[in-house]
Every structure is written in structure tokens, then in C-alpha cells.
Design a protein around this motif. Structure first.
Motif, PDB file in Angstrom:
ATOM      1  N   ASP A  65      -9.387 -26.861   2.114  1.00  0.00           N
ATOM      2  CA  ASP A  65      -8.986 -25.489   1.805  1.00  0.00           C
ATOM      3  C   ASP A  65      -7.710 -25.210   2.597  1.00  0.00           C
ATOM      4  N   LEU A  66      -6.618 -25.025   1.880  1.00  0.00           N
ATOM      5  CA  LEU A  66      -5.319 -24.736   2.489  1.00  0.00           C
ATOM      6  C   LEU A  66      -4.908 -23.336   2.059  1.00  0.00           C
ATOM      7  N   SER A  67      -4.661 -22.454   3.027  1.00  0.00           N
ATOM      8  CA  SER A  67      -4.386 -21.059   2.678  1.00  0.00           C
ATOM      9  C   SER A  67      -3.280 -20.478   3.535  1.00  0.00           C
ATOM     10  N   LEU A  68      -2.610 -19.464   2.972  1.00  0.00           N
ATOM     11  CA  LEU A  68      -1.595 -18.680   3.666  1.00  0.00           C
ATOM     12  C   LEU A  68      -1.950 -17.213   3.463  1.00  0.00           C
ATOM     13  N   VAL A  69      -2.051 -16.457   4.568  1.00  0.00           N
ATOM     14  CA  VAL A  69      -2.460 -15.050   4.511  1.00  0.00           C
ATOM     15  C   VAL A  69      -1.458 -14.214   5.282  1.00  0.00           C
ATOM     16  N   TYR A  70      -1.034 -13.122   4.662  1.00  0.00           N
ATOM     17  CA  TYR A  70      -0.154 -12.157   5.344  1.00  0.00           C
ATOM     18  C   TYR A  70      -0.797 -10.774   5.303  1.00  0.00           C
ATOM     19  N   GLY A  71      -0.691 -10.041   6.402  1.00  0.00           N
ATOM     20  CA  GLY A  71      -1.191  -8.673   6.430  1.00  0.00           C
ATOM     21  C   GLY A  71      -0.328  -7.805   7.322  1.00  0.00           C
ATOM     22  N   SER A  72      -0.181  -6.548   6.959  1.00  0.00           N
ATOM     23  CA  SER A  72       0.593  -5.625   7.784  1.00  0.00           C
ATOM     24  C   SER A  72      -0.031  -4.246   7.719  1.00  0.00           C
ATOM     25  N   ASN A  73       0.176  -3.492   8.784  1.00  0.00           N
ATOM     26  CA  ASN A  73      -0.311  -2.126   8.878  1.00  0.00           C
ATOM     27  C   ASN A  73       0.794  -1.264   9.465  1.00  0.00           C
ATOM     28  N   ARG A  74       1.084  -0.171   8.767  1.00  0.00           N
ATOM     29  CA  ARG A  74       2.170   0.713   9.179  1.00  0.00           C
ATOM     30  C   ARG A  74       1.621   2.129   9.329  1.00  0.00           C
ATOM     31  N   LEU A  75       1.880   2.735  10.478  1.00  0.00           N
ATOM     32  CA  LEU A  75       1.417   4.094  10.758  1.00  0.00           C
ATOM     33  C   LEU A  75       2.618   4.946  11.156  1.00  0.00           C
ATOM     34  N   ASP A  76       2.902   5.964  10.358  1.00  0.00           N
ATOM     35  CA  ASP A  76       3.989   6.902  10.641  1.00  0.00           C
ATOM     36  C   ASP A  76       3.408   8.251  11.018  1.00  0.00           C
TER      37      ASP A  76
ATOM     38  N   ARG B 162      -8.664 -11.044   8.722  1.00  0.00           N
ATOM     39  CA  ARG B 162      -8.032  -9.787   8.324  1.00  0.00           C
ATOM     40  C   ARG B 162      -7.171  -9.283   9.482  1.00  0.00           C
ATOM     41  N   HIS B 163      -6.029  -8.692   9.167  1.00  0.00           N
ATOM     42  CA  HIS B 163      -5.119  -8.187  10.181  1.00  0.00           C
ATOM     43  C   HIS B 163      -5.651  -6.906  10.809  1.00  0.00           C
ATOM     44  N   GLN B 164      -5.240  -6.662  12.049  1.00  0.00           N
ATOM     45  CA  GLN B 164      -5.629  -5.439  12.740  1.00  0.00           C
ATOM     46  C   GLN B 164      -4.669  -4.303  12.402  1.00  0.00           C
ATOM     47  N   SER B 165      -5.094  -3.096  12.737  1.00  0.00           N
ATOM     48  CA  SER B 165      -4.234  -1.932  12.544  1.00  0.00           C
ATOM     49  C   SER B 165      -3.174  -1.884  13.643  1.00  0.00           C
ATOM     50  N   SER B 166      -2.176  -1.057  13.437  1.00  0.00           N
ATOM     51  CA  SER B 166      -1.121  -0.896  14.441  1.00  0.00           C
ATOM     52  C   SER B 166      -1.476   0.151  15.489  1.00  0.00           C
TER      53      SER B 166
ATOM     54  N   ILE C  56      -0.596   6.034   6.607  1.00  0.00           N
ATOM     55  CA  ILE C  56      -0.929   4.644   6.900  1.00  0.00           C
ATOM     56  C   ILE C  56      -0.744   3.830   5.632  1.00  0.00           C
ATOM     57  N   VAL C  57       0.042   2.775   5.731  1.00  0.00           N
ATOM     58  CA  VAL C  57       0.242   1.847   4.609  1.00  0.00           C
ATOM     59  C   VAL C  57      -0.264   0.483   5.052  1.00  0.00           C
ATOM     60  N   ASP C  58      -1.216  -0.048   4.319  1.00  0.00           N
ATOM     61  CA  ASP C  58      -1.876  -1.303   4.691  1.00  0.00           C
ATOM     62  C   ASP C  58      -1.733  -2.290   3.540  1.00  0.00           C
ATOM     63  N   ILE C  59      -1.195  -3.473   3.842  1.00  0.00           N
ATOM     64  CA  ILE C  59      -0.898  -4.469   2.810  1.00  0.00           C
ATOM     65  C   ILE C  59      -1.448  -5.822   3.252  1.00  0.00           C
ATOM     66  N   SER C  60      -2.007  -6.546   2.298  1.00  0.00           N
ATOM     67  CA  SER C  60      -2.456  -7.904   2.584  1.00  0.00           C
ATOM     68  C   SER C  60      -2.286  -8.765   1.339  1.00  0.00           C
ATOM     69  N   ALA C  61      -1.941 -10.021   1.541  1.00  0.00           N
ATOM     70  CA  ALA C  61      -1.823 -10.967   0.430  1.00  0.00           C
ATOM     71  C   ALA C  61      -2.221 -12.346   0.925  1.00  0.00           C
TER      72      ALA C  61
ATOM     73  N   LEU D 240       4.320   3.183  14.249  1.00  0.00           N
ATOM     74  CA  LEU D 240       3.881   1.886  14.745  1.00  0.00           C
ATOM     75  C   LEU D 240       3.819   0.906  13.583  1.00  0.00           C
ATOM     76  N   ARG D 241       4.086  -0.355  13.872  1.00  0.00           N
ATOM     77  CA  ARG D 241       4.037  -1.412  12.863  1.00  0.00           C
ATOM     78  C   ARG D 241       3.345  -2.634  13.460  1.00  0.00           C
ATOM     79  N   SER D 242       2.511  -3.267  12.689  1.00  0.00           N
ATOM     80  CA  SER D 242       1.947  -4.551  13.113  1.00  0.00           C
ATOM     81  C   SER D 242       1.860  -5.470  11.909  1.00  0.00           C
ATOM     82  N   GLY D 243       1.984  -6.755  12.161  1.00  0.00           N
ATOM     83  CA  GLY D 243       1.920  -7.734  11.086  1.00  0.00           C
ATOM     84  C   GLY D 243       1.307  -9.032  11.560  1.00  0.00           C
ATOM     85  N   GLN D 244       0.752  -9.778  10.623  1.00  0.00           N
ATOM     86  CA  GLN D 244       0.115 -11.054  10.956  1.00  0.00           C
ATOM     87  C   GLN D 244       0.262 -12.017   9.791  1.00  0.00           C
ATOM     88  N   THR D 245       0.667 -13.245  10.090  1.00  0.00           N
ATOM     89  CA  THR D 245       0.748 -14.308   9.098  1.00  0.00           C
ATOM     90  C   THR D 245      -0.056 -15.499   9.603  1.00  0.00           C
ATOM     91  N   SER D 246      -0.954 -16.018   8.760  1.00  0.00           N
ATOM     92  CA  SER D 246      -1.803 -17.137   9.161  1.00  0.00           C
ATOM     93  C   SER D 246      -1.724 -18.251   8.139  1.00  0.00           C
TER      94      SER D 246
END
Length: 877
Positions: free
Chosen positions: A399-410, A122-126, A380-385, A435-441
Motif C-alpha cells: 500500500d503506497l499512499s500520499l496524503v495532504y491535509g491543511s487547516n486554516r483559521l481566520d 488525519r491532520h491536526q487543526s491550527s 475555519i477551512v479544512d482540506i484533505s486529499a 493560523l495555518r497548519s499543514g501536513q503531507t505524508s
């Protein structure tokens, strides 16, 4: 009354423990409710058949039912009630941390525990926590974006696992398994605090006969308000009562079949929480003029100390379908938005920060007639897919996977002002940036059973991961950060929006990094009674290089139902991009010059001139050993010792200031900066402790099902070494207050005890938690040695110890019809508060007056909100 009820809680807990009925409610849902130890787990190994009882390391499994039987709908609060080594303080007046509060495991930092959802990172917060709270200097995963109704179960691995999962898994791993069942549930709950604040008096009368302060240019060359008397206040002798924090939660979970071999599970949750206020009376004067009659009528509880206002919407989906007999496609994701509102310190009417320089430069005229309470409004807007395929390829599982997550704090700031512009020219509401943070795995995991003639069964797994992370700082609008004309002498007004100056264009940041990893794992049942696990992982980061980690764990069961286990592993935590790149600056007027004070990244010219080095990963050695007892039907007891040595822990320095700082920076060609702080690999620590977890399901005696459970954690952290450089002493880099916040700021012991009873259409849950002592080092001006790191707790005047407390929750459930359940209950039913903090001069120590209106410590491990009473209706369909 409160002492009596606390003793009742103690008696209940003691009786349960003495009877051998011990540990947190770990009944399984959809696994094996009669035997929690039989639950198949997906963390700690890549094997597909490993159970809790067979694991070489300690794992707790918390069912979805246990999460539902509570008045709170915050996942972090639920884990705090159920897991003894989990800590979730609820600080206030800590800027963005009020809306995104961090949690810890085994007393370590919030970013030293890895959080997975369905086994994926899981992605971290910004947000990076910079203010005075547990977890200062860290970023964390916002688990409160995950609705409890979406959770099938939570697996808590209490052991180092970096060799399996990579960075962050030093304290352990929390894996949240989402529901995939068919069916549905809808629920609505309402609760509020009905409480009496322990030790906080109600104001009776106020004597406004005062001597006025002076408004003049002081010896420092700036205008100031000084002198004058505070009003004389009398009290009613009765504790303050509060009915607030109204919380509405509406949630639904729907599970649908997809064809003959698929599932779609969807959860939606809306939560509306009103703010709470646990401030005491502010006993300082508010108005400038002597004898101002408004001193007798204004509500002196003008601060807002407690939970902020919050409106949350969270959506989760978990789906999968078999594409063939050997291939499954799966996907899951989330979308969450939280609108939060937290308060800062109240600015009194006579506060120099409330002076309207545009109205007068020679007499005191307030911008807000009665003073003002600035508010930080965060969104705070938090998105994951995530999406992936898994299946069989001959004897291999993949098991082959692609994960994206982002956290946005205004950040927004309202009910505020930029005093340096003058009241007539300043906005009252500001966009302060964000602040913005994102992670793709991208992950590939491959596993198979081997028959090599050694051992009963051998699981061989290998895999790899590519991960990209990014981090951004977005500037605010100009008035949120600019220094106006009244920032110069003799006015000296600070620039920017009060309570939270906006990010400047010079703070704008956009950084990224990549990492590549490969691992291998062997997990073998050598015999029926002996299991051995070996793992190794290589990882390369684009910003600091390589790291190699390994693990060995074993389990030996000489007698059926009695097993011994142990592990040793190395681990690491990569410095977050926020720790490497966060920067914010503010400007103060010192001696008629504008001086920049701020947090600087280690790559900045300021930090480099002061001796900063590129951050290295934290490195750990974890040693654990324990025993598991399951020889009696329905009874499971485990006891595990752990010892975690961490080198190069990342800390935020103290504010480095003084003539030598200015001289060093000037020699490096840097002017206009008088104070700086930055992150360093500052200390080494050792954390050791003991976890005892047990559960007992009573035999059927004709009066329903009874489950008794409890857990105990004993934890101790010590700083074993400190870094010095560029002539800075260890004390100057990381002083006494922050040192003891890290080592003594969380309970050294915690006990959970619970009882769950279900009979026909009636159910009861009773839980009590004992939180151990917490130390608050002195920070008061009369304590001459309050920064001496060599002085032990209690050796400095003004040191405070928060005494242990019992907090008890109770819920009663009834099903009037099969598909409907009604529940009523109370969290903290006996209305327990942390110790009231001293203020004024007590035993020769001048604690100041702030504790008159901030009566409880933000480091209380169970918060300071009091009794929460609630009701809930659930409908199954």
C-alpha cells in the motif's frame, strides 16, 4: 420533577446492567450485524484477517447505524454518547475553542490520541487551546468536519500504538472508515433546545436607587471607575426557560459504481446552528449615573454563554478502481468550511474599557451607551486529499499512499473597539489575523504471510513514512493590535481589538519540519489458542532527533470463547509545531510604561532568559491486560485494565511575573516585558483505569431485534513528578488550578447503557450516560491557599465538586414506506443540568459575582445546554 426523572434513569441503567445486558451500541453495518466480534479491523495490526474478537488489544467498532440514531450530527458528541472512555466537554467563552472544541480519550490530552481516516493519519487543526478548558495547551484533530453520514464505521483502539503509527498514539487510535457502498441516502433534520435552566432565576424587579461610582485617577496613576452600589434585584422564584439553538442539518450520501470494479461515494452536509444562551442575570450595575431608569428596563441576560453560532459545509469523497487484477487505485478527500461566531464577556456601559477618551479625558462618556458584547468571528477551512495504490506483488501485499491535509483559521472581531484609539478613531470590526497548519505524508506499507515452520500463521509487515509539517501565524490589520495614544498614562487603555487582540507583525511565524520513520511488525497465531504480536519503530524528526519505540502483545484462549490478552509498549508524542512556535503578545500600561505580556516560543530570547529549554517528545510506557468472554451466543463482554506512564508531558507555564522576572530579563538585555509564559516539558503523570464493554443481542422471540449494550470506564490520573528550573518552584510553573484541571477536571468514571429495538417498520433507541464527579479547584481571592499544589481537593475554601449526573436520550423511528424513515427524539430528555455554581459570599467564601451570569461550569462533561428535541426524515434511493 428533575430528581424523579434522574432516579428513573438510574433505575433503568441498574436494571439493564444487573440483567447482564451491558455496553455502547456496537452493531456492525456491512460487517456482521449478528456478531460484532466478527468484524474485520484495520487498526492495531497490519494483518488483513484480524477480527475484533481475535485482537490482542481492545478495539471497539461503532457502526454507521449507531451514529445515525441520534439527534446530534457532531461526530465528537456521538462518540461521547457511545464510548465510555471518550470525553467531549463543550466550553464557552474560550475564544477559538468555542468553534473548534477538543475531545479526549482515557482522560489524556486531545493531542495524545491519533486520528486516522481510512487508516491514514488525519491532520491536526491550527488552533492551540490556551484558555481555561480541558486540553489546555494542546492541538487536536477536528473530527466534527467528518459528517456521520459519510462514515461506514468507527474503530477505537484503546491501547498505545506509537510503534505502529508514530506520534500521538499514546491514549489510543480512532480510525474512521468511509463508506464505499453503492446506493444513496438523503436526510434533513431540525432540532432545538426546549429547556428550563436549573437554579437560574427569572428577574422580577430592579431597584435603581444607587450611589454613583467615581471616575478618577487612582493610586496606580491611571483613570478607573470604582465604588458605587449594585442594584437590588428581586426574582420571580421560577427557573428561566429557553427555546433556542435551532439546528438545521441537510445531508446526502451517494454511492455509484465505477465500471465493473470501482466505486465512488460522495457525501455533502450543510449544518446551520443558532447560538444558545445559558447566562444568568448579571446583578452588577450597568450605568454610571445614580438612579438611571435604564437599570430597570435593560435585559440583564446580556451575556451569551453557551454554543456559538455555526454554519458548516462539509464534503467527503471516497473512491477506488481496480487497474488490474492485482492493483487498485484509491483516493479520498474532504473540504469543509465553518463560519463560527462566539461571544466574549459583556462590557458594561460603565466599564473603563468602554470609555470614549476621544470625547472626554476628564468625565466618563461611554462608547456604547448600553455597553457591548464583543464577538469573535472565526472562519475555519479544512482540506484533505489522499491517493494511493495497493495490491499484490507475488506473495506480498503493498500500500503506497500520499496524503495532504491543511487547516486554516481566520479570526475576526466585531461589535468591539480599540479603546486606546478613542471611540471616534477606532473601527468596530477587525481582521485579527489567523493560523495555518499543514501536513503531507508519504507512506509505504508491505505485508505477507510467512511459512517458517513456527506457528499456525505468521504475518510479517514493514514499511516507512515521510512526513512534512508546517505552521504559520498571519498578522491582523493594524488597528486590531496597535497601542493608540490613550494607552499611556493617565488613561491606561489596553491596545488592540477588545476580546481578541490581533496578531502583531512581530508574531508572524512560518516554520516547518520533516520526519522519517521505519517500522517492522510480526503478528503470529502460534497455535489455535495463542497469538503473539511484536512491533518496533524508529523515527527521526528534523527538529529534535530520534526516537525508538516497541510493542509486545499476546492473546491466549484456553477455552473457546474465553480469552486473556495483554500488551506492553513504549510510545511518544512529538511536540507540535504550535507548541514550539506559537506566540502572541499584548501591551498593558504599568506605571506609565508600556509593558509587553505574552506567550513566547521556547526559542525566543525572553523564554531562554527565563530558563526555557528546547521541547522534547513526551515518552510513555503503556501496560494493559484484559479478558474477553464470548461463550454465549450473542453476548460479548470485555474487561481491560490500563496503566499509562508519561514522562516529560508538555505544559504551558503559569504567567511568570514579578520583580525577579523583570530583573532577570533586564540582566539579559531585555526590557519592557513584565510577564511571560511558554511551553515546557513540565510534569510526569500516571494514568490508570478499567474499561468494561459488552453487548448482547437477544434471541429472536418474534417481536423484532433487540440489542442491549453498555460500557464502563474508571480512570485516574496523578502527577508523579514536576520540573523546576531557574529558581522557579513547581507551584509557580504549574499551579493548583491547572494541575487539578489535568488530573480531576474530567469524570473519573463514566457509564453508557443503551437499548436498540427494531421490529418491521418501527425502531427505538434508548441511551443513558452517567457522568462521574468533576472537581473545580478554588480560584477565589478569599482563598489564601488557592494555588498551593500540596492541598488536596476540598482542602481549600471555594473548592467545588460537580456531582454525578445521568443524561438520557431517546429516539423513535418509523418507516411509512420502505425507502422513507421518520424519526423523532430528544437528547437529554429529562433536561438535566450540571450543578449551579455559587456566587457572592457563601459559607464565608466570596465567590465573586461572575457566577451569577455564568451559572454552569464549562468543564461539565455533557455541556450545559439542556433538553434538545428533534425530528429527522431520511430517504433511501
Amino acid at each position: 420533577m428533575k430528581n424523579t426523572t434522574q432516579l428513573s434513569s438510574l433505575a433503568l441503567a441498574t436494571a439493564l446492567v444487573a440483567s447482564g445486558w451491558t455496553a455502547p451500541a456496537f452493531a456492525q453495518e456491512g460487517v456482521n450485524d449478528a456478531d460484532p466480534a466478527a468484524a474485520i479491523v484495520v487498526i492495531g495490526t497490519r494483518r488483513t484477517d484480524r477480527t475484533v474478537a481475535d485482537s490482542t488489544v481492545p478495539i471497539d467498532v461503532i457502526s454507521g447505524d449507531a451514529l445515525q440514531n441520534s439527534g446530534t450530527t457532531e461526530t465528537n458528541k456521538l462518540l461521547n454518547q457511545l464510548v465510555p472512555s471518550f470525553n467531549f466537554p463543550q466550553p464557552s467563552l474560550t475564544d477559538g475553542t468555542d468553534s473548534l472544541r477538543p475531545a479526549t480519550l482515557r482522560g489524556l490530552s486531545p493531542d495524545q490520541v491519533l486520528v486516522l481516516v481510512n487508516g491514514k493519519r488525519r491532520h491536526q487543526s491550527s488552533l492551540i487551546n490556551l484558555n481555561g478548558s480541558v486540553g489546555r495547551g494542546s492541538t487536536a484533530v477536528d473530527m466534527n468536519t467528518i459528517p456521520p453520514l459519510a462514515i461506514e464505521r468507527i474503530e477505537v483502539l484503546r491501547d498505545g500504538a506509537s510503534s505502529l503509527y508514530g506520534s500521538d498514539a499514546i491514549a489510543g487510535v480512532i480510525n474512521i472508515q468511509l463508506k464505499r457502498s453503492v446506493g444513496g441516502k438523503a436526510q434533513i433534520s431540525f432540532g432545538k433546545y426546549i429547556t428550563q435552566m436549573d437554579g437560574v432565576d427569572q428577574v422580577d424587579t430592579v431597584d435603581p436607587t444607587l450611589t454613583s461610582p467615581t471616575f478618577a485617577i487612582g493610586t496606580n496613576g491611571f483613570y478607573s471607575v470604582s465604588g458605587g452600589d449594585n442594584p437590588v434585584i428581586s426574582y420571580t422564584g421560577k427557573d428561566r426557560k429557553r427555546n433556542d439553538g435551532d439546528t438545521y442539518t441537510m445531508a446526502t450520501n451517494i454511492g455509484l459504481p465505477v465500471g465493473d470494479n470501482g466505486y465512488l461515494n460522495f457525501t455533502a452536509e450543510y449544518k446551520d446552528r443558532s447560538p444558545t444562551n445559558r447566562s444568568g442575570p448579571d446583578i452588577r450595575r450597568n450605568y454610571f449615573a445614580a438612579g438611571d431608569p435604564r437599570e430597570t428596563t435593560i435585559d440583564r441576560y446580556w451575556h451569551r454563554y453557551g454554543d456559538g453560532e455555526s454554519k458548516d459545509m462539509n464534503f467527503f469523497v471516497n473512491a477506488g478502481v481496480d487497474l488490474s487484477e492485482a492493483v487498485e487505485f484509491y483516493t479520498f478527500g474532504s473540504y469543509g468550511v465553518r463560519d463560527g461566531n462566539g461571544a466574549g464577556f459583556y462590557r458594561r456601559s460603565l466599564d473603563i474599557r468602554n470609555q470614549d477618551w476621544s470625547a472626554s479625558t476628564t468625565s466618563f462618556i461611554p462608547i456604547y451607551a448600553d455597553g457591548f458584547l464583543p464577538l469573535i468571528e472565526s472562519q475555519i477551512v479544512d482540506i484533505s486529499a489522499a491517493a494511493g495504490i495497493r495490491g499484490d506483488l507475488g506473495a506480498w501485499n503493498y500500500d503506497l499512499s500520499l496524503v495532504y491535509g491543511s487547516n486554516r483559521l481566520d479570526y475576526g472581531v466585531s461589535n468591539s473597539v480599540n479603546t486606546s484609539l478613542g471611540g471616534a478613531n477606532s473601527l468596530r470590526k477587525f481582521n485579527a489575523g489567523g493560523l495555518r497548519s499543514g501536513q503531507t505524508s508519504l507512506n509505504l506499507d508491505v505485508q505477507r504471510e510467512l511459512d517458517i515452520g513456527i506457528g499456525k500463521s505468521v504475518s510479517f509487515a514493514f514499511g516507512g513514512e515521510w512526513r512534512n509539517e508546517n505552521y504559520k501565524i498571519v498578522p491582523g490589520e493594524e488597528q486590531s493590535w496597535i497601542n493608540g495614544p490613550f494607552s499611556t498614562a493617565p488613561y491606561g487603555a489596553a491596545g488592540g481589538s477588545q476580546v481578541f487582540p490581533g496578531f502583531r507583525p512581530s508574531n508572524a511565524t512560518d516554520v516547518s519540519r520533516d520526519s522519517f520513520a521505519g517500522y517492522v511488525e510480526l503478528d503470529s497465531d502460534i497455535t489455535d489458542s495463542f497469538t503473539l504480536q511484536l512491533a518496533g519503530r524508529y523515527e527521526h524528526f528534523s527538529d529534535f532527533g530520534d526516537t525508538v519505540n516497541g510493542k509486545a502483545a499476546a492473546r491466549f484462549e484456553p477455552i473457546s470463547g474465553l480469552a486473556f490478552r495483554g500488551s506492553i509498549s513504549t510510545g511518544f508524542r512529538a511536540p507540535s509545531l504550535a507548541q514550539q512556535s506559537f506566540q502572541t503578545t499584548s501591551t498593558n500600561n504599568v506605571g506609565g510604561q508600556l509593558i509587553e505580556i505574552g506567550t513566547f516560543p521556547v526559542t525566543s530570547a525572553v523564554a531562554i532568559a527565563l530558563g526555557a529549554q528546547p521541547l522534547k517528545p513526551e515518552k510513555s510506557v503503556n501496560i494493559g491486560g484484559g479478558v474477553s468472554f464470548t461463550m454465549i451466543d450473542g453476548l460479548s463482554i470485555t474487561a481491560d485494565y490500563y496503566n499509562i506512564k508519561i514522562n516529560d508531558r508538555i505544559t504551558l507555564t503559569e504567567n511568570l511575573q514579578g520583580a525577579d522576572i523583570v530583573s532577570t530579563l533586564t540582566a539579559a538585555g531585555i526590557t519592557g516585558v513584565s510577564s511571560a509564559r511558554f511551553f515546557i516539558n513540565g510534569i510526569d503523570t500516571r494514568t490508570q483505569g478499567l474499561d468494561i464493554v459488552a453487548s448482547y443481542r437477544l434471541p429472536d422471540f418474534g417481536a423484532g431485534t433487540v440489542r442491549l449494550s453498555a460500557g464502563f470506564n474508571l480512570n485516574d490520573t496523578k502527577i508523579t513528578d514536576r520540573r523546576t528550573f531557574s529558581g522557579f518552584t513547581a507551584q509557580r510553573l504549574f499551579a493548583r488550578q491547572e494541575s487539578y484541571r489535568l488530573t480531576e477536571g474530567q469524570p473519573k468514571d463514566k457509564l453508557n447503557v443503551s437499548l436498540d429495538w427494531d421490529y418491521d417498520k418501527v425502531g427505538l433507541t434508548l441511551r443513558t450516560n452517567r457522568y462521574g464527579k468533576v472537581f473545580l479547584p478554588s480560584s477565589y481571592s478569599t482563598s489564601a491557599n488557592n494555588n498551593n499544589i500540596d492541598l488536596a481537593p476540598g482542602e481549600v475554601p471555594g473548592d467545588i465538586f460537580l456531582s454525578p449526573k445521568w443524561v438520557t436520550d431517546m429516539e423513535l423511528r418509523i418507516k411509512p414506506i420502505e425507502s422513507v424513515q421518520i424519526a423523532v427524539g430528544a437528547n437529554n430528555i429529562f433536561d438535566v443540568y450540571p450543578d449551579r455554581l455559587p456566587f457572592g459570599t457563601v459559607d464565608g467564601v466570596n465567590y465573586g459575582l461572575n457566577n451569577s451570569f455564568l451559572p454552569y461550569s464549562s468543564q461539565s462533561p455533557f455541556g450545559f445546554s439542556g433538553r434538545f428535541v428533534y425530528g429527522r426524515v431520511s430517504i433511501d434511493f
